[in-house]
Design a protein around this motif. Structure first.
Motif, PDB file in Angstrom:
ATOM      1  N   MET A 144      27.879 157.694   5.739  1.00 15.14           N
ATOM      2  CA  MET A 144      26.864 158.605   6.269  1.00 15.14           C
ATOM      3  C   MET A 144      25.497 157.992   6.021  1.00 15.14           C
ATOM      4  SD  MET A 144      27.101 161.530   7.815  1.00 15.14           S
ATOM      5  CE  MET A 144      26.170 162.973   8.286  1.00 15.14           C
ATOM      6  N   GLY A 145      24.650 157.927   7.082  1.00 12.58           N
ATOM      7  CA  GLY A 145      23.358 157.315   6.947  1.00 12.58           C
ATOM      8  C   GLY A 145      22.459 158.034   5.953  1.00 12.58           C
ATOM      9  N   GLY A 146      21.717 157.247   5.176  1.00 16.82           N
ATOM     10  CA  GLY A 146      20.735 157.805   4.266  1.00 16.82           C
ATOM     11  C   GLY A 146      21.181 157.995   2.849  1.00 16.82           C
ATOM     12  N   ARG A 147      22.444 157.912   2.580  1.00 16.99           N
ATOM     13  CA  ARG A 147      22.927 158.126   1.208  1.00 16.99           C
ATOM     14  C   ARG A 147      22.314 157.135   0.228  1.00 16.99           C
ATOM     15  NH1 ARG A 147      29.286 159.753   0.799  1.00 16.99           N
ATOM     16  NH2 ARG A 147      29.117 161.817   1.749  1.00 16.99           N
ATOM     17  N   ALA A 148      22.143 155.902   0.675  1.00 19.48           N
ATOM     18  CA  ALA A 148      21.601 154.876  -0.214  1.00 19.48           C
ATOM     19  C   ALA A 148      20.156 155.154  -0.604  1.00 19.48           C
ATOM     20  CB  ALA A 148      21.712 153.503   0.453  1.00 19.48           C
ATOM     21  N   PHE A 149      19.492 156.037   0.144  1.00 23.61           N
ATOM     22  CA  PHE A 149      18.063 156.255  -0.093  1.00 23.61           C
ATOM     23  C   PHE A 149      17.744 157.653  -0.609  1.00 23.61           C
ATOM     24  CE2 PHE A 149      18.505 152.989   3.133  1.00 23.61           C
ATOM     25  CZ  PHE A 149      17.686 151.991   2.644  1.00 23.61           C
ATOM     26  N   LEU A 150      18.763 158.377  -1.060  1.00 21.44           N
ATOM     27  CA  LEU A 150      18.526 159.729  -1.552  1.00 21.44           C
ATOM     28  C   LEU A 150      17.539 159.740  -2.714  1.00 21.44           C
ATOM     29  CD1 LEU A 150      22.089 161.352  -1.414  1.00 21.44           C
ATOM     30  CD2 LEU A 150      20.106 161.886   0.018  1.00 21.44           C
ATOM     31  N   ALA A 151      17.645 158.722  -3.592  1.00 21.67           N
ATOM     32  CA  ALA A 151      16.790 158.692  -4.775  1.00 21.67           C
ATOM     33  C   ALA A 151      15.367 158.246  -4.461  1.00 21.67           C
ATOM     34  CB  ALA A 151      17.383 157.767  -5.839  1.00 21.67           C
ATOM     35  N   THR A 152      15.173 157.542  -3.333  1.00 23.45           N
ATOM     36  CA  THR A 152      13.843 157.008  -3.036  1.00 23.45           C
ATOM     37  C   THR A 152      13.127 157.756  -1.919  1.00 23.45           C
ATOM     38  OG1 THR A 152      14.916 155.368  -1.603  1.00 23.45           O
ATOM     39  CG2 THR A 152      14.380 154.695  -3.857  1.00 23.45           C
ATOM     40  N   LEU A 153      13.850 158.042  -0.832  1.00 26.29           N
ATOM     41  CA  LEU A 153      13.204 158.708   0.302  1.00 26.29           C
ATOM     42  C   LEU A 153      13.572 160.179   0.419  1.00 26.29           C
ATOM     43  CD1 LEU A 153      13.564 155.913   3.012  1.00 26.29           C
ATOM     44  CD2 LEU A 153      11.559 156.484   1.644  1.00 26.29           C
ATOM     45  N   GLY A 154      14.674 160.565  -0.220  1.00 26.11           N
ATOM     46  CA  GLY A 154      15.082 161.959  -0.174  1.00 26.11           C
ATOM     47  C   GLY A 154      16.062 162.245   0.955  1.00 26.11           C
ATOM     48  N   PRO A 155      16.620 163.470   0.998  1.00 28.46           N
ATOM     49  CA  PRO A 155      17.632 163.835   1.994  1.00 28.46           C
ATOM     50  C   PRO A 155      17.006 164.248   3.329  1.00 28.46           C
ATOM     51  CG  PRO A 155      17.240 165.675   0.521  1.00 28.46           C
ATOM     52  CD  PRO A 155      16.375 164.543   0.021  1.00 28.46           C
ATOM     53  N   GLY A 156      17.841 164.266   4.364  1.00 29.86           N
ATOM     54  CA  GLY A 156      17.428 164.811   5.650  1.00 29.86           C
ATOM     55  C   GLY A 156      16.552 163.927   6.501  1.00 29.86           C
ATOM     56  N   LEU A 157      16.417 162.645   6.142  1.00 33.38           N
ATOM     57  CA  LEU A 157      15.516 161.767   6.883  1.00 33.38           C
ATOM     58  C   LEU A 157      16.266 160.717   7.708  1.00 33.38           C
ATOM     59  CD1 LEU A 157      12.781 161.155   4.155  1.00 33.38           C
ATOM     60  CD2 LEU A 157      12.931 162.998   5.848  1.00 33.38           C
ATOM     61  N   PHE A 158      17.594 160.761   7.665  1.00 36.40           N
ATOM     62  CA  PHE A 158      18.410 159.771   8.370  1.00 36.40           C
ATOM     63  C   PHE A 158      19.370 160.503   9.308  1.00 36.40           C
ATOM     64  CE2 PHE A 158      16.813 157.586   4.737  1.00 36.40           C
ATOM     65  CZ  PHE A 158      16.730 156.243   5.085  1.00 36.40           C
ATOM     66  N   PRO A 159      18.953 160.803  10.526  1.00 35.01           N
ATOM     67  CA  PRO A 159      19.814 161.546  11.449  1.00 35.01           C
ATOM     68  C   PRO A 159      20.978 160.696  11.937  1.00 35.01           C
ATOM     69  CG  PRO A 159      17.901 160.726  12.607  1.00 35.01           C
ATOM     70  CD  PRO A 159      17.678 160.401  11.147  1.00 35.01           C
ATOM     71  N   ARG A 160      22.010 161.354  12.418  1.00 35.90           N
ATOM     72  CA  ARG A 160      23.068 160.611  13.098  1.00 35.90           C
ATOM     73  C   ARG A 160      22.486 160.015  14.374  1.00 35.90           C
ATOM     74  NH1 ARG A 160      27.739 160.364  11.031  1.00 35.90           N
ATOM     75  NH2 ARG A 160      28.634 159.529  12.965  1.00 35.90           N
ATOM     76  N   ILE A 161      22.988 158.844  14.724  1.00 35.12           N
ATOM     77  CA  ILE A 161      22.394 158.057  15.802  1.00 35.12           C
ATOM     78  C   ILE A 161      23.247 158.212  17.066  1.00 35.12           C
ATOM     79  CG2 ILE A 161      21.544 155.785  16.442  1.00 35.12           C
ATOM     80  CD1 ILE A 161      21.781 155.009  13.450  1.00 35.12           C
ATOM     81  N   PRO A 162      22.696 158.796  18.139  1.00 34.57           N
ATOM     82  CA  PRO A 162      23.458 158.904  19.394  1.00 34.57           C
ATOM     83  C   PRO A 162      23.820 157.526  19.937  1.00 34.57           C
ATOM     84  CG  PRO A 162      21.501 160.304  19.441  1.00 34.57           C
ATOM     85  CD  PRO A 162      21.360 159.403  18.243  1.00 34.57           C
ATOM     86  N   LEU A 163      24.926 157.440  20.654  1.00 33.91           N
ATOM     87  CA  LEU A 163      25.431 156.159  21.142  1.00 33.91           C
ATOM     88  C   LEU A 163      24.392 155.350  21.924  1.00 33.91           C
ATOM     89  CD1 LEU A 163      27.770 154.175  21.469  1.00 33.91           C
ATOM     90  CD2 LEU A 163      28.548 155.514  23.447  1.00 33.91           C
ATOM     91  N   PRO A 164      23.632 155.943  22.868  1.00 27.80           N
ATOM     92  CA  PRO A 164      22.633 155.129  23.583  1.00 27.80           C
ATOM     93  C   PRO A 164      21.569 154.548  22.637  1.00 27.80           C
ATOM     94  CG  PRO A 164      23.048 157.198  24.743  1.00 27.80           C
ATOM     95  CD  PRO A 164      23.700 157.322  23.397  1.00 27.80           C
TER      96      PRO A 164
END
Length: 386
Positions: A1-21
């Motif tokens: 899941m995108g953003g997990r690596a940055f929970l401690a630095t950038l926080g949650p909710g900032l890495f949306p799922r990426i649509p195919l296009p």
């Protein structure tokens, strides 16, 4: 899941799922940049029916010398950050060669793909903060590892599914990025092969079909189920030897595969199965293991390893520092203890000689020899508590 690596630095909710296009546009933009830095840089093949993505994975190997300075063996992370246009990155310990990068989603970037409304919604959900793509760069040590990693990361959960198929044939069989290995504790893991061509031929999977691609998940399931070792009857998705599956992965391709297996089991008469129904599960597993060792021409090597480990365990029971220390009463004089043990090994021509003495005269014979060596070395006993 995108953003997990940055929970401690950038926080949650900032890495949306990426649509195919958007995913395809991001891949087409960033991949050539890394191909300019590495001899090989690819994105593993995506799952056939996947419409959104948590991150973009790029596998690289062979940094181009022109991008290295004296003494460097890989492209510095700061250069990767700048080339990808990332705001920051997270690196892990030496065992994990994947580096996570946070690449900002530029305002209006999705508008050109007719997804401007979706971009606006994710920015509102983030409370007006910057939003990002997570881009993971996995550095492989060589081209062979790069090829295996691309194979087992290709088509979504298919690599994990292949592992489960192999483990159903024999729980001792470990299939993954390091190749095909046997795991039978307390023995160390034993390598059968690192060759994808040999492994897929053994399992009965066509590499030509894999390379041609799959239009649907079901096509991928039919391919993995073409293995002569696949048996939908009694197929296990959990238990001994079966890797645990994260909650996130259960929601996607793997769940559909489990349902597909159930359908195959219900529609496949038992007598048509290619496994011998007269054999017990344990007998089938042992037969499979034997077949694997013979197929990869590793039976002799495996038996030699097992014998060596067995001899090592026997030796450890009769000749170890604790036992020798007790016999010699050398207490805390570890230097003297080591000298005795080293001399015994030298006098008896190694561990094999100690075991030979043990087989002929038993523990008492080994003890007498140890005490004779201690006497020859003029090492007086001390109290155990010294």
């Amino acid at each position: 899941m995108g953003g997990r690596a940055f929970l401690a630095t950038l926080g949650p909710g900032l890495f949306p799922r990426i649509p195919l296009p958007v995913y395809n546009a991001l891949k087409n933009r960033l991949l050539p940049r890394l191909q300019a830095l590495y001899r090989r840089a690819i994105v593993p093949r995506e799952a056939p029916e996947k419409l959104t993505f948590g991150d973009l994975d790029i596998l690289v190997t062979g940094p181009r010398p022109s991008n290295l300075t004296s003494g460097q063996t890989d492209v510095p992370h700061t250069i990767l950050r700048d080339v990808l246009g990332a705001q920051c990155y997270v690196r892990h310990d030496s065992r994990n060669r994947t580096v996570n990068f946070a690449v900002p989603i530029q305002p209006g970037e999705w508008e050109a793909l007719n997804l401007g409304k979706e971009e606006e919604e994710i920015r509102q959900a983030a409370g007006g903060q910057d939003v990002f793509y997570q881009v993971d760069v996995n550095t492989c040590v060589d081209e062979a590892e790069h090829e295996r990693t691309a194979f087992f990361h290709g088509y979504g959960d298919l690599g994990m599914i292949m592992c489960v198929v192999a483990r159903n044939a024999d729980p001792a069989l470990v299939l993954g990025e390091k190749g095909l290995r046997l795991s039978l504790p307390p023995q160390p893991r034993f390598e059968l092969s690192q060759s994808l061509d040999d492994i897929t031929k053994f399992m009965g999977w066509s590499m030509e079909t894999w390379k041609a691609g799959f239009r649907t998940n079901r096509e991928a399931f039919e391919w993995v189920g073409s293995s002569r070792f696949f048996n939908p009857q009694g197929f296990r998705t959990h238990g001994e030897g079966i890797p645990k599956v994260s909650k996130q992965r259960i929601q996607f391709m793997y769940t559909e595969f489990v349902q597909w297996v159930a359908e195959k089991a219900a529609n496949t008469p038992l007598e048509t199965q290619h496994n011998n129904p007269a054999m017990t599960v344990e007998e089938r597993q042992l037969a499979f293991r034997e077949h694997a060792l013979v197929y990869f021409n590793k039976k002799q090597d495996y038996e030699a390893m097992v014998h060596k480990q067995s001899e090592r365990a026997r030796l450890k029971k009769v000749f170890n520092s604790s036992t020798v220390r007790q016999w010699t009463c050398l207490g805390q004089d570890w230097k003297a203890l080591k000298l005795v043990m080293d001399t015994v090994r030298k006098e008896l021509d190694g561990d094999a000689g100690i075991l030979k003495l043990y087989d002929e005269l038993g523990t008492s014979g080994v003890k007498r020899f140890v005490l004779e060596v201690q006497k020859q070395l003029s090492l007086a006993s001390t109290t155990m508590n010294k």
